[in-house]
Design a protein around this motif. Sequence first.
Motif, PDB file in Angstrom:
ATOM      1  N   GLN A  59      28.308  45.005  32.527  1.00  0.00           N
ATOM      2  CA  GLN A  59      29.775  44.844  33.201  1.00  0.00           C
ATOM      3  C   GLN A  59      29.962  43.935  34.339  1.00  0.00           C
ATOM      4  O   GLN A  59      31.325  43.407  34.759  1.00  0.00           O
ATOM      5  CB  GLN A  59      30.535  46.470  34.218  1.00  0.00           C
ATOM      6  CG  GLN A  59      31.635  46.511  35.178  1.00  0.00           C
ATOM      7  CD  GLN A  59      32.780  46.564  34.039  1.00  0.00           C
ATOM      8  OE1 GLN A  59      32.454  47.556  32.799  1.00  0.00           O
ATOM      9  NE2 GLN A  59      33.382  45.808  34.419  1.00  0.00           N
ATOM     10  N   ALA A  71      32.147  40.122  32.799  1.00  0.00           N
ATOM     11  CA  ALA A  71      32.787  41.339  32.627  1.00  0.00           C
ATOM     12  C   ALA A  71      33.940  40.672  33.887  1.00  0.00           C
ATOM     13  O   ALA A  71      35.204  40.190  33.197  1.00  0.00           O
ATOM     14  CB  ALA A  71      33.515  42.337  32.287  1.00  0.00           C
ATOM     15  N   ASP A  72      32.914  41.030  34.162  1.00  0.00           N
ATOM     16  CA  ASP A  72      33.648  41.015  35.723  1.00  0.00           C
ATOM     17  C   ASP A  72      34.221  39.532  36.383  1.00  0.00           C
ATOM     18  O   ASP A  72      35.530  38.966  36.450  1.00  0.00           O
ATOM     19  CB  ASP A  72      33.404  41.560  37.092  1.00  0.00           C
ATOM     20  CG  ASP A  72      33.705  43.395  37.508  1.00  0.00           C
ATOM     21  OD1 ASP A  72      34.975  43.658  36.414  1.00  0.00           O
ATOM     22  OD2 ASP A  72      32.358  43.886  37.730  1.00  0.00           O
ATOM     23  N   GLU A 104      37.154  38.265  33.724  1.00  0.00           N
ATOM     24  CA  GLU A 104      37.830  38.078  33.726  1.00  0.00           C
ATOM     25  C   GLU A 104      38.093  37.598  34.985  1.00  0.00           C
ATOM     26  O   GLU A 104      39.802  36.852  35.421  1.00  0.00           O
ATOM     27  CB  GLU A 104      38.280  39.481  33.754  1.00  0.00           C
ATOM     28  CG  GLU A 104      39.606  40.377  35.337  1.00  0.00           C
ATOM     29  CD  GLU A 104      39.665  41.597  35.214  1.00  0.00           C
ATOM     30  OE1 GLU A 104      40.605  42.222  34.797  1.00  0.00           O
ATOM     31  OE2 GLU A 104      38.319  42.139  34.804  1.00  0.00           O
ATOM     32  N   GLU A 105      37.651  37.556  36.198  1.00  0.00           N
ATOM     33  CA  GLU A 105      38.073  36.177  37.472  1.00  0.00           C
ATOM     34  C   GLU A 105      38.413  34.250  36.911  1.00  0.00           C
ATOM     35  O   GLU A 105      38.978  34.338  37.064  1.00  0.00           O
ATOM     36  CB  GLU A 105      37.192  36.027  37.929  1.00  0.00           C
ATOM     37  CG  GLU A 105      37.591  35.917  39.557  1.00  0.00           C
ATOM     38  CD  GLU A 105      36.420  35.414  40.574  1.00  0.00           C
ATOM     39  OE1 GLU A 105      36.152  35.215  41.445  1.00  0.00           O
ATOM     40  OE2 GLU A 105      35.118  36.326  40.585  1.00  0.00           O
ATOM     41  N   HIS A 110      38.718  33.561  33.903  1.00  0.00           N
ATOM     42  CA  HIS A 110      39.969  32.985  32.264  1.00  0.00           C
ATOM     43  C   HIS A 110      41.186  34.748  32.403  1.00  0.00           C
ATOM     44  O   HIS A 110      41.786  34.123  31.336  1.00  0.00           O
ATOM     45  CB  HIS A 110      39.214  33.202  31.345  1.00  0.00           C
ATOM     46  CG  HIS A 110      38.100  32.328  31.477  1.00  0.00           C
ATOM     47  ND1 HIS A 110      37.649  31.220  31.007  1.00  0.00           N
ATOM     48  CD2 HIS A 110      36.744  32.833  31.172  1.00  0.00           C
ATOM     49  CE1 HIS A 110      37.123  30.723  31.464  1.00  0.00           C
ATOM     50  NE2 HIS A 110      36.309  31.481  31.132  1.00  0.00           N
ATOM     51  N   GLY A 112      41.036  37.210  31.560  1.00  0.00           N
ATOM     52  CA  GLY A 112      40.955  38.426  29.501  1.00  0.00           C
ATOM     53  C   GLY A 112      40.174  37.239  28.561  1.00  0.00           C
ATOM     54  O   GLY A 112      38.823  36.652  29.025  1.00  0.00           O
ATOM     55  N   ILE A 113      39.332  37.488  27.646  1.00  0.00           N
ATOM     56  CA  ILE A 113      39.030  37.272  26.612  1.00  0.00           C
ATOM     57  C   ILE A 113      39.613  37.364  25.100  1.00  0.00           C
ATOM     58  O   ILE A 113      40.223  38.906  25.497  1.00  0.00           O
ATOM     59  CB  ILE A 113      37.066  37.819  26.643  1.00  0.00           C
ATOM     60  CG1 ILE A 113      36.207  36.965  25.676  1.00  0.00           C
ATOM     61  CG2 ILE A 113      37.383  38.875  26.082  1.00  0.00           C
ATOM     62  CD1 ILE A 113      35.234  36.662  26.757  1.00  0.00           C
ATOM     63  N   PHE A 115      34.002  45.436  27.795  1.00  0.00           N
ATOM     64  CA  PHE A 115      34.743  43.812  27.369  1.00  0.00           C
ATOM     65  C   PHE A 115      35.661  44.028  26.553  1.00  0.00           C
ATOM     66  O   PHE A 115      37.083  43.201  26.460  1.00  0.00           O
ATOM     67  CB  PHE A 115      34.344  42.924  26.371  1.00  0.00           C
ATOM     68  CG  PHE A 115      32.619  42.231  27.274  1.00  0.00           C
ATOM     69  CD1 PHE A 115      33.391  40.969  27.380  1.00  0.00           C
ATOM     70  CD2 PHE A 115      31.902  42.741  27.290  1.00  0.00           C
ATOM     71  CE1 PHE A 115      33.130  40.099  28.566  1.00  0.00           C
ATOM     72  CE2 PHE A 115      30.316  41.360  27.906  1.00  0.00           C
ATOM     73  CZ  PHE A 115      31.576  40.065  28.831  1.00  0.00           C
ATOM     74  N   LEU A 139      39.017  44.018  28.251  1.00  0.00           N
ATOM     75  CA  LEU A 139      39.491  42.081  28.349  1.00  0.00           C
ATOM     76  C   LEU A 139      39.921  41.075  27.329  1.00  0.00           C
ATOM     77  O   LEU A 139      40.875  40.651  27.453  1.00  0.00           O
ATOM     78  CB  LEU A 139      38.104  41.669  29.575  1.00  0.00           C
ATOM     79  CG  LEU A 139      37.672  42.013  30.505  1.00  0.00           C
ATOM     80  CD1 LEU A 139      36.230  41.105  31.050  1.00  0.00           C
ATOM     81  CD2 LEU A 139      38.669  42.221  31.512  1.00  0.00           C
ATOM     82  N   ARG A 145      42.244  40.386  24.927  1.00  0.00           N
ATOM     83  CA  ARG A 145      44.304  39.252  25.325  1.00  0.00           C
ATOM     84  C   ARG A 145      44.570  39.852  23.532  1.00  0.00           C
ATOM     85  O   ARG A 145      43.670  40.583  22.424  1.00  0.00           O
ATOM     86  CB  ARG A 145      44.069  38.409  25.409  1.00  0.00           C
ATOM     87  CG  ARG A 145      43.580  38.259  26.679  1.00  0.00           C
ATOM     88  CD  ARG A 145      44.251  36.310  27.350  1.00  0.00           C
ATOM     89  NE  ARG A 145      43.463  35.340  26.774  1.00  0.00           N
ATOM     90  CZ  ARG A 145      42.537  34.586  27.438  1.00  0.00           C
ATOM     91  NH1 ARG A 145      42.604  34.900  28.950  1.00  0.00           N
ATOM     92  NH2 ARG A 145      41.528  33.709  27.159  1.00  0.00           N
TER      93      ARG A 145
END
Length: 272
Positions: A69, A72-73, A76-77, A79, A81-82, A121, A124, A126
Amino acid sequence: MTVALITGATQGLGLALVEGLAQRLEPTDTVYLTGRDANRVMTAVRSMPGGGARVRGELFDVADPRAAQQLADQIEERHGGIDIVIGNAVMRVGPDDEPREIIDHYTQVNNFGTTRLLRAFAPLLRDNGKLLVVASSLGTLHHLAPVLHERFTTPSTLDEIDEQIARWRDAVKDRRVSAWPAFVNIPSKIGQVAAVRVLAHQRREEDARRGILIASVCPGMINTPTSALWWDVSTAPTPAQAATAVLDLALDPVKPEQYGELIRDGEVIPFS
């Protein structure tokens, strides 16, 4: 810009996946090469050939309950997303390993590490994203006693999958294995495939609309030192060769019949 992440990527198949993916992507893209040892991550990044996507090293110990997590955070900050996540981290065991002595860490890496990756993930992803878990053809119910099948077919949440893995882990520790196979890879791989199936069932409708693929993938036998402890792998593909079909799955257009399934060389391996 494509953003991808590979776990367990400092050697073997994981390293080959990073190199192959980076070569197929563009210089504006980013591939995260992750592992639990900083020196090995740095060495692996330095070994990458030039050209293609940027390869960025990142510490990620999947056995740490907070790590998935947290990473992942951060992604996300950075980009927003992934696009591609490939869960390849694995604790390997040899024929001389005593199951009772290794089962705690083994399940933390291979199973709870997988479910934590999925939880962190999947949100996140896309549109047209791919979330793949490297498993095995051993991860099918064909390899498990029928009396145990419901342990992996009735759960409807990742928490329930974790509960079943914990019950198996405790049975191994207490020598109450009864119908469980002695080879710990089998229940572990079945647990990974079942976790992917559960998550896919929860997300199927929305993911279909957005072109997202969630699946487990079997790379087949690979010529590695660990595999050689168990089998004759002298004629098996190298990690780079085995990575090709996994990368095809990660980059090719989604085939609806592959969603939530275990895939080998583009074909579905039935769970039961």
